[in-house]
Design an enzyme around this catalytic site. Structure first.
Site, PDB file in Angstrom:
ATOM      1  N   TYR A 158      -7.060  -4.403 -18.909  1.00 42.35           N
ATOM      2  CA  TYR A 158      -5.652  -4.370 -19.329  1.00 42.35           C
ATOM      3  C   TYR A 158      -4.697  -4.642 -18.162  1.00 42.35           C
ATOM      4  O   TYR A 158      -5.096  -4.596 -17.016  1.00 42.35           O
ATOM      5  CB  TYR A 158      -5.306  -3.133 -20.147  1.00 42.35           C
ATOM      6  CG  TYR A 158      -5.369  -1.744 -19.567  1.00 42.35           C
ATOM      7  CD1 TYR A 158      -5.446  -1.476 -18.228  1.00 42.35           C
ATOM      8  CD2 TYR A 158      -5.315  -0.656 -20.449  1.00 42.35           C
ATOM      9  CE1 TYR A 158      -5.468  -0.178 -17.755  1.00 42.35           C
ATOM     10  CE2 TYR A 158      -5.345   0.659 -19.989  1.00 42.35           C
ATOM     11  CZ  TYR A 158      -5.407   0.883 -18.632  1.00 42.35           C
ATOM     12  OH  TYR A 158      -5.429   2.167 -18.180  1.00 42.35           O
ATOM     13  N   GLU A 159      -3.480  -4.926 -18.501  1.00 38.30           N
ATOM     14  CA  GLU A 159      -2.477  -5.423 -17.527  1.00 38.30           C
ATOM     15  C   GLU A 159      -2.978  -6.668 -16.797  1.00 38.30           C
ATOM     16  O   GLU A 159      -2.636  -6.904 -15.638  1.00 38.30           O
ATOM     17  CB  GLU A 159      -2.097  -4.344 -16.510  1.00 38.30           C
ATOM     18  CG  GLU A 159      -1.568  -3.066 -17.085  1.00 38.30           C
ATOM     19  CD  GLU A 159      -0.323  -3.255 -17.941  1.00 38.30           C
ATOM     20  OE1 GLU A 159       0.344  -4.286 -17.818  1.00 38.30           O
ATOM     21  OE2 GLU A 159      -0.048  -2.364 -18.744  1.00 38.30           O
ATOM     22  N   GLY A 160      -3.769  -7.458 -17.481  1.00 41.43           N
ATOM     23  CA  GLY A 160      -4.316  -8.675 -16.869  1.00 41.43           C
ATOM     24  C   GLY A 160      -5.724  -8.434 -16.380  1.00 41.43           C
ATOM     25  O   GLY A 160      -5.947  -7.606 -15.506  1.00 41.43           O
TER      26      GLY A 160
END
Lengths: 601, 601
Positions: free
Chosen positions: B439-441
């Protein structure tokens, strides 16, 4: 979540790395077990695992086997699938015809085992444990025990278990406290608690034959006072029919991270007067027999690592083909493409693929050594093969499972956020794999075996022999001179040299400075496993180049060979190339480990 | 499953690696935020996380947050703990005093964030997302929006969310389809489905402020047509009181591998006429604003990686101290000992410890760069710090989380069979950690950022500047000449040289052969993260040697410094030493990756 058994890759390994046709030629016992048989058996097995065993894997994880009042009900579909497994005669594949088996070599059996585990580890554990019980009885059981139990175990009508672990006795079996009291008629009453007993109780078979480690009253302390017993769930009458329930109960099952489809049992022996047990072999030699069983099981767990890598790989490939996201980094397409086209996704998938192929090649090659060991008419060849095989068992168990942690993690990663959602199915492999580096001896226990019994005991002779064989392969790579062969040569040479340095370090220091060696024992195992897998990939590369030079128009075909070469090259550049750094950490890294005061953690 | 916040190690990093007192001296905004403040804040935070937030972690996993008819009930104890968090003013730690915050530097805030996440990732996610929303509003919100929402967000009475992902738009935000229609009064009606929205709905706060990416009708395609909106769960009246329910519903929550205590929501906007949304900044600049928010969040996720490593480490240490199994390999004791004494257990624990300390040192050092960037009166120093900080963000996010997969796996491994049983608690960290690389990239997205914006854009200038600073540290190590310093020097020099080779490769080839570079982008990130962490460990080693030479009789004490030196040496020998092999795979390994035909997977 469909699964396709990697039949072609397995056959290639058998044909060219394990030389199965030569095995069939040289070893009378396997005269009928050449490539033709292998092909037929693998195709049949593929049908079973694809159609019957794989489809119940996800549900078994979601709705695990359950326990109620001592009764374990296997996960939905497992009982029916197991029935088909038994009816197909799969349990007897590698076992003696004398007891109803099919006498096939391990080289074929291991491949079938991989498929079965790739389809469904939880399910495959049951036959795997039965294999272990059969092995122990074949090795050390009296004719009476063999006649009584083996036919039903080999057919799969009854299943087997291995009862080693107790709450205080995990890696250290010297601490086993379960006890057995002779009752005068040659049999014993067994008492004790065993934990982590896989499929220790279930409803898939008519009887369960527990192999149990326990101490006979008055036995010496430690590992030299442990005996092995057969304790059936149901007594077996003289005519072979099922009799009374024995005094063994499943008092609970575990709530686990993975392999949830399988029941992991706490078994209580002897709460109502003692469980009837029958000594296997001689008193106080139980650990020795159990090790035979365990060596088979360790190899099999290594194969589970390969299997879960393969399964996770296929799952990830399927997703990566379907999932469309982002444009190519090279600007070749002006629209989002399937993520399988992105270089980092390819890197991850190739890491998984190369690991699966490398460890599979090692395992199948090793299986052929086992077959030669057990049935080759030339005793010298058999003994040489045995030594090589035994060296490889901890590598197969340790390396193939440790790498499965990385591959199953990559499998989740390829899925992005969807990978974290249980419904996607990728997370199950990540959870399932984590037991593989633990049970049947943790990686550290495998590494102890590699250091002590497999390296130091013979002064590194087998290790160096393998290094010598690798050097021969290097010579062939140099002759080839192709780009892929050169890449492989560079990594393989560096890895072999690093391995030899470490072997010398291990041989020279284990007695004088054991802490230094054991601070690097697991890295040594990983280094060696990586090297031997890489070596097999190097051999596969050379064979593929040769076949392509000949046109490649055979059952495998040119594309197969081309892919094999690229995968081997990837293995060389990205995986085998890690070896020297591991060697460095072994040779240089023990100081900090041992200097660190345990109170300071 | 108690947890002790690693306050001393954090303070050491702040004092000697981040030079917090110098920050307080040089930067007027942080004049009162020196070591004395840090100590007081960290101790207070430690009390909260140890007594309140850590104890509900395991239960939150076992009995996750639940969804019923659109209402999410947070896991047991979360609401009460969150109340205490708010009452303690923790949400405002790093935020402006103007809106009720405490104006403390990130250097302190990041340490508090680590503690909170180590205690309970699922819980800590809620304040973390609120931080992101605050950041976005501070950056681009109008005064009206700021005045309306920031005080309640900064106090923590309301929480924030980030709504980016849609089923077809994960890594690729260009594919966002949610839409916003202006209604004429300056506000918009927002429509669309957002998935994977952490704490998108819950009962811990009176209101939830969603930050939502959507397209205004007629906006350009791709990333240049995305705008950012505030969509509150409840409308906010002019007097600041809570008004009507807005048209946003949580239609389901996910069944996840980990972070189960937190609700991961599917949010439906506008099913009943449109959700009231308020534009943040200007139309079509949403992605730009979101990136500001995301950079903060990426750093914070990196900290989660450090946190889960620390938590898994402590859990494993506790078990290893208690679990008695097997005699020492050196024969020093003739009875089984606590497994913490076995070299391989020490190796695993030190791997975890060294990773925690190395990544923490990198993160706290980087936080000080952020603080300088944002508040230093000298613009040149601020700009230099910004460039360094931005280079490190993908390393902190990528390296600290990827390594947490290894450390949490080792944490399970230290527990042996017990690690696989969920009741033991070690498995939770293994499951929780897996989201951090996604998550968050994903790590690949971080690596794209590292290659494109952080390396190629400035021709490798910042990368080389860091290498130059590392070389200075090497000079100091050479001067020290201690055994530990020599070991560190060897690994650090080799790692820096490998890094420079890779930087040149990246700079020279990203345009001409992007596939070659991006086949190694994640390894490049891992290499760089390892190097920068190792560099900070080298600095810590040198400082510890100096302090010991001075007697070491300060708040840390000689034992702390000695342990730091050994841990740094372990990092050098066993972790940093992996770098050149990674460099090799980047420079040599892309050929096989890119040559492999995607149809052949």
């Amino acid at each position: 979540m469909s699964f396709i058994a990697p039949v072609q890759d397995m056959l290639f390994d058998m044909q060219y790395l394990a030389d199965l046709d030569k095995l069939a030629q040289d070893v009378p016992a396997y005269a009928d077990a050449g490539m033709e048989t292998a092909q037929a058996v693998l195709q049949e097995a593929a049908n079973l695992v694809q159609d019957v065993i794989a489809p119940i894997n996800f549900q078994g994880d979601k709705n695990p086997s359950t326990w109620k009042d001592g009764v374990v009900t296997a996960a939905a579909g497992f009982k029916e699938a197991y029935k088909q497994y038994v009816e197909g005669g799969w349990q007897g594949l590698q076992h003696p015809g004398q007891y109803g088996g099919q006498d096939l070599p391990k080289t074929i059996g291991a491949a079938v085992g991989e498929m079965c585990n790739a389809a469904n580890i939880s399910f495959a554990l049951c036959p795997m444990l039965t294999d272990g019980a059969i092995e122990a009885l074949l090795t050390a059981g009296s004719d009476e025990l063999k006649d009584k139990y083996l036919p039903k175990l080999v057919s799969g009508e009854w299943t087997g278990t291995m009862n080693l672990t107790e709450p205080q006795a995990g890696s250290d079996l010297a601490a086993v406290r379960s006890r057995a009291e002779p009752v005068g008629d040659g049999s014993y009453k067994v008492f004790g608690t065993k934990i982590f007993i896989t499929w220790g109780e279930h409803d898939m078979a008519d009887n369960i034959i527990h192999l149990v480690l326990a101490r006979v009253a008055g036995a010496p302390e430690g590992v030299k006072g442990i005996s092995l017993f057969v304790v059936p769930k149901f007594m077996v009458n003289a005519d072979g029919s099922i009799g009374d329930r024995n005094d063994v109960q499943c008092v609970s099952i575990e709530h686990k991270l993975g392999i949830k489809g399988s029941a992991t049992c706490v078994l209580q022996f002897g709460d109502n007067g003692g469980a009837n047990g029958y000594l296997v072999g001689e008193e106080n030699r139980g650990l020795e027999y159990m090790f035979i069983m365990m060596n088979a099981a360790r190899y099999a767990v290594g194969v589970q690592g390969i299997a879960v890598t393969e399964r996770a790989y296929q799952h990830a490939v399927n997703y990566a083909r379907e999932r469309v996201q982002s444009r190519p980094v090279d600007g070749s397409v002006k629209a989002p493409v399937a993520i399988i086209n992105h270089p980092d996704i390819k890197r991850m998938l190739l890491t998984m693929r190369a690991t699966a192929e490398g460890t599979r090649a090692m395992a199948i090659y090793a299986a052929s050594l086992y077959d030669i060991e057990h049935n080759h008419p030339d005793a010298t060849i058999a003994a040489d093969s045995q030594a090589m095989y035994e060296f490889m068992v901890p590598l197969i168990k340790g390396y193939s499972t440790e790498t499965s942690l990385e591959t199953t993690s990559l499998g989740v990663q390829v899925h992005g956020g969807m990978g974290f959602i249980e419904e996607t199915g990728a997370a199950q492999y990540y959870r399932d794999a984590k037991i593989l580096t633990i049970y049947e001896g943790t990686t550290a226990i495998q590494a102890n075996d590699l250091v002590g019994r497999k390296t130091v005991r013979d002064g590194g002779a087998v290790a160096k022999k393998i290094a010598g064989m690798i050097e021969q392969t290097e010579g062939q790579l140099a002759q080839s001179g192709s780009e892929a062969a050169k890449a492989m040569l560079e990594s393989l040479t560096a890895a072999r040299k690093s391995f030899l340095e470490v072997v010398d370090f291990v041989v020279n220091n284990t007695k004088s400075d054991p802490n230094a060696v054991f601070a690097g024992s697991v890295p040594y195992l990983m280094l060696a496993g990586n090297l031997v897998s890489g070596w097999q990939m190097a051999r596969a590369l050379l064979i593929s180049e040769q076949k392509l030079a000949e046109g490649g128009n055979d059952d495998y075909g040119p594309a197969f060979y081309q892919n094999k070469i690229q995968t081997a090259r990837f293995y060389a550049d990205q995986i085998l190339s890690r070896v020297p750094a591991v060697g460095y950490s072994i040779l240089k890294g023990h100081g900090a480990t041992n200097a660190f005061n345990v109170d300071a953690f």
